[in-house]
Write a protein that holds these residues in place. Structure first.
Motif, PDB file in Angstrom:
ATOM      1  N   MET A  17     -30.235  21.311  13.182  1.00 60.75           N
ATOM      2  CA  MET A  17     -30.347  20.681  12.004  1.00 60.75           C
ATOM      3  C   MET A  17     -30.006  21.781  10.959  1.00 60.75           C
ATOM      4  SD  MET A  17     -33.762  19.403   9.750  1.00 60.75           S
ATOM      5  CE  MET A  17     -34.159  17.999  10.778  1.00 60.75           C
ATOM      6  N   GLY A  18     -29.062  21.675   9.889  1.00 58.28           N
ATOM      7  CA  GLY A  18     -28.828  22.351   8.992  1.00 58.28           C
ATOM      8  C   GLY A  18     -29.633  22.572   7.809  1.00 58.28           C
ATOM      9  N   ILE A  19     -29.222  23.266   6.885  1.00 51.33           N
ATOM     10  CA  ILE A  19     -29.897  23.412   5.442  1.00 51.33           C
ATOM     11  C   ILE A  19     -29.876  22.212   4.846  1.00 51.33           C
ATOM     12  CG2 ILE A  19     -29.896  24.399   3.209  1.00 51.33           C
ATOM     13  CD1 ILE A  19     -28.880  26.969   4.755  1.00 51.33           C
ATOM     14  N   LYS A  20     -30.781  21.830   4.080  1.00 48.43           N
ATOM     15  CA  LYS A  20     -30.861  20.248   3.303  1.00 48.43           C
ATOM     16  C   LYS A  20     -31.106  20.677   1.961  1.00 48.43           C
ATOM     17  CE  LYS A  20     -31.772  17.124   6.959  1.00 48.43           C
ATOM     18  NZ  LYS A  20     -31.958  15.529   6.945  1.00 48.43           N
ATOM     19  N   LEU A  21     -30.791  20.027   0.930  1.00 48.25           N
ATOM     20  CA  LEU A  21     -30.949  20.146  -0.405  1.00 48.25           C
ATOM     21  C   LEU A  21     -32.075  19.098  -1.017  1.00 48.25           C
ATOM     22  CD1 LEU A  21     -27.216  20.460  -1.412  1.00 48.25           C
ATOM     23  CD2 LEU A  21     -28.692  22.372  -1.003  1.00 48.25           C
ATOM     24  N   THR A  22     -32.784  19.554  -1.970  1.00 45.34           N
ATOM     25  CA  THR A  22     -33.420  18.491  -2.865  1.00 45.34           C
ATOM     26  C   THR A  22     -32.416  17.760  -3.630  1.00 45.34           C
ATOM     27  OG1 THR A  22     -33.907  19.890  -4.651  1.00 45.34           O
ATOM     28  CG2 THR A  22     -35.528  20.310  -2.878  1.00 45.34           C
ATOM     29  N   PRO A  23     -32.881  16.460  -4.147  1.00 47.25           N
ATOM     30  CA  PRO A  23     -31.770  16.049  -5.066  1.00 47.25           C
ATOM     31  C   PRO A  23     -31.350  16.776  -6.332  1.00 47.25           C
ATOM     32  CG  PRO A  23     -33.493  14.300  -4.274  1.00 47.25           C
ATOM     33  CD  PRO A  23     -33.875  15.708  -3.697  1.00 47.25           C
ATOM     34  N   LYS A  24     -32.567  17.543  -6.933  1.00 48.52           N
ATOM     35  CA  LYS A  24     -32.234  18.404  -7.998  1.00 48.52           C
ATOM     36  C   LYS A  24     -31.284  19.366  -7.646  1.00 48.52           C
ATOM     37  CE  LYS A  24     -34.440  20.908 -11.447  1.00 48.52           C
ATOM     38  NZ  LYS A  24     -35.925  21.511 -12.163  1.00 48.52           N
ATOM     39  N   ALA A  54     -28.979  19.401  -5.146  1.00 49.27           N
ATOM     40  CA  ALA A  54     -27.814  18.864  -4.783  1.00 49.27           C
ATOM     41  C   ALA A  54     -27.176  18.471  -6.102  1.00 49.27           C
ATOM     42  CB  ALA A  54     -27.891  17.487  -4.173  1.00 49.27           C
ATOM     43  N   ARG A  55     -27.696  17.963  -7.233  1.00 45.27           N
ATOM     44  CA  ARG A  55     -27.266  17.493  -8.671  1.00 45.27           C
ATOM     45  C   ARG A  55     -26.567  18.566  -9.184  1.00 45.27           C
ATOM     46  NH1 ARG A  55     -29.306  17.790 -13.144  1.00 45.27           N
ATOM     47  NH2 ARG A  55     -31.534  17.819 -12.453  1.00 45.27           N
ATOM     48  N   MET A  56     -27.767  19.767  -9.354  1.00 45.90           N
ATOM     49  CA  MET A  56     -27.414  21.157 -10.152  1.00 45.90           C
ATOM     50  C   MET A  56     -25.971  21.911  -9.370  1.00 45.90           C
ATOM     51  SD  MET A  56     -31.050  22.069 -11.458  1.00 45.90           S
ATOM     52  CE  MET A  56     -30.461  23.385 -12.320  1.00 45.90           C
ATOM     53  N   SER A  57     -26.039  21.764  -8.244  1.00 46.15           N
ATOM     54  CA  SER A  57     -24.845  22.565  -7.434  1.00 46.15           C
ATOM     55  C   SER A  57     -23.566  21.854  -7.759  1.00 46.15           C
ATOM     56  CB  SER A  57     -25.216  22.478  -5.894  1.00 46.15           C
ATOM     57  OG  SER A  57     -24.857  21.110  -5.429  1.00 46.15           O
ATOM     58  N   LYS A  58     -23.555  20.397  -8.353  1.00 43.86           N
ATOM     59  CA  LYS A  58     -22.260  19.968  -8.731  1.00 43.86           C
ATOM     60  C   LYS A  58     -21.906  19.908 -10.156  1.00 43.86           C
ATOM     61  CE  LYS A  58     -20.809  19.007  -4.594  1.00 43.86           C
ATOM     62  NZ  LYS A  58     -19.598  19.478  -3.834  1.00 43.86           N
ATOM     63  N   GLY A  59     -22.913  20.600 -10.906  1.00 42.99           N
ATOM     64  CA  GLY A  59     -22.908  20.794 -12.534  1.00 42.99           C
ATOM     65  C   GLY A  59     -23.143  19.249 -13.201  1.00 42.99           C
ATOM     66  N   ILE A  60     -23.996  18.329 -12.319  1.00 43.56           N
ATOM     67  CA  ILE A  60     -24.344  17.281 -13.237  1.00 43.56           C
ATOM     68  C   ILE A  60     -25.425  17.120 -13.819  1.00 43.56           C
ATOM     69  CG2 ILE A  60     -24.339  14.768 -12.591  1.00 43.56           C
ATOM     70  CD1 ILE A  60     -22.696  15.098 -10.019  1.00 43.56           C
ATOM     71  N   SER A  61     -25.450  16.739 -14.981  1.00 43.60           N
ATOM     72  CA  SER A  61     -26.730  16.630 -15.679  1.00 43.60           C
ATOM     73  C   SER A  61     -27.656  15.550 -15.290  1.00 43.60           C
ATOM     74  CB  SER A  61     -26.505  16.697 -17.364  1.00 43.60           C
ATOM     75  OG  SER A  61     -26.130  15.342 -17.558  1.00 43.60           O
ATOM     76  N   GLN A  62     -28.724  15.482 -15.683  1.00 45.80           N
ATOM     77  CA  GLN A  62     -29.904  14.359 -15.577  1.00 45.80           C
ATOM     78  C   GLN A  62     -29.398  13.201 -16.163  1.00 45.80           C
ATOM     79  OE1 GLN A  62     -33.878  15.344 -16.357  1.00 45.80           O
ATOM     80  NE2 GLN A  62     -34.393  15.614 -14.065  1.00 45.80           N
ATOM     81  N   ALA A  63     -28.820  13.493 -17.383  1.00 46.34           N
ATOM     82  CA  ALA A  63     -28.393  12.233 -18.232  1.00 46.34           C
ATOM     83  C   ALA A  63     -27.217  11.651 -17.608  1.00 46.34           C
ATOM     84  CB  ALA A  63     -27.964  12.762 -19.799  1.00 46.34           C
ATOM     85  N   GLU A  64     -26.176  12.561 -16.974  1.00 47.82           N
ATOM     86  CA  GLU A  64     -25.004  11.981 -16.239  1.00 47.82           C
ATOM     87  C   GLU A  64     -25.341  11.127 -14.983  1.00 47.82           C
ATOM     88  OE1 GLU A  64     -21.561  15.143 -17.487  1.00 47.82           O
ATOM     89  OE2 GLU A  64     -23.073  15.949 -16.118  1.00 47.82           O
ATOM     90  N   GLY A  73     -21.040  14.197  -3.716  1.00 50.72           N
ATOM     91  CA  GLY A  73     -19.959  14.421  -2.879  1.00 50.72           C
ATOM     92  C   GLY A  73     -20.693  15.149  -1.647  1.00 50.72           C
ATOM     93  N   TYR A  74     -21.959  14.562  -1.287  1.00 48.41           N
ATOM     94  CA  TYR A  74     -22.400  15.153  -0.249  1.00 48.41           C
ATOM     95  C   TYR A  74     -22.975  13.881   0.462  1.00 48.41           C
ATOM     96  CZ  TYR A  74     -23.548  19.766  -2.437  1.00 48.41           C
ATOM     97  OH  TYR A  74     -23.494  20.781  -2.991  1.00 48.41           O
ATOM     98  N   PRO A  75     -23.175  14.149   1.947  1.00 52.67           N
ATOM     99  CA  PRO A  75     -23.521  12.946   2.814  1.00 52.67           C
ATOM    100  C   PRO A  75     -24.862  12.785   2.683  1.00 52.67           C
ATOM    101  CG  PRO A  75     -22.958  14.938   4.114  1.00 52.67           C
ATOM    102  CD  PRO A  75     -22.628  15.118   2.823  1.00 52.67           C
ATOM    103  N   MET A  76     -25.332  11.528   2.748  1.00 54.03           N
ATOM    104  CA  MET A  76     -26.960  11.361   2.425  1.00 54.03           C
ATOM    105  C   MET A  76     -27.834  12.068   3.197  1.00 54.03           C
ATOM    106  SD  MET A  76     -27.469   7.360   1.643  1.00 54.03           S
ATOM    107  CE  MET A  76     -29.298   7.387   1.953  1.00 54.03           C
ATOM    108  N   ASP A  77     -27.370  12.281   4.331  1.00 50.44           N
ATOM    109  CA  ASP A  77     -28.381  12.910   5.471  1.00 50.44           C
ATOM    110  C   ASP A  77     -28.587  14.449   4.839  1.00 50.44           C
ATOM    111  OD1 ASP A  77     -25.914  13.956   6.284  1.00 50.44           O
ATOM    112  OD2 ASP A  77     -26.358  13.615   8.615  1.00 50.44           O
ATOM    113  N   LEU A  78     -27.876  15.001   4.030  1.00 51.79           N
ATOM    114  CA  LEU A  78     -27.782  16.678   3.713  1.00 51.79           C
ATOM    115  C   LEU A  78     -28.832  16.474   2.394  1.00 51.79           C
ATOM    116  CD1 LEU A  78     -26.519  19.275   4.212  1.00 51.79           C
ATOM    117  CD2 LEU A  78     -25.052  18.607   1.912  1.00 51.79           C
TER     118      LEU A  78
END
Length: 71
Positions: free
Chosen positions: A1-8, A10-20, A57-62
């Motif tokens: 099992m690799g590293i997993k991200l929280t939703p926040k 994952a979102r922040m790593s792609k530079g997507i705001s909460q509003a977007e 742009g991530y698979p759901m299981d990440l």
């Protein structure tokens, strides 16, 4: 099992705001904030999780959307 991200993370790593992201998912920014907060009882519906992962742009299981109740 690799590293997993929280939703926040994952979102922040792609530079997507909460509003977007909220707009992409068709939910309010407040609802998204509650879903991203691990201390809140609100969780992602499967269709929201799928859309969130696709937008990042991530698979759901990440991304950690659901708690494993088996443990």
């Amino acid at each position: 099992m690799g590293i997993k991200l929280t939703p926040k993370e994952a979102r922040m790593s792609k530079g997507i705001s909460q509003a977007e992201m909220a707009a992409k998912l068709g939910i309010s920014e407040n609802a998204l904030a509650n879903k991203e907060n691990p201390d809140r009882p609100e969780r992602f519906y499967v269709d929201e999780a799928a859309g969130f992962a696709k937008a990042c742009g991530y698979p759901m299981d990440l991304i950690i959307f659901f708690e494993d109740s088996a443990t």
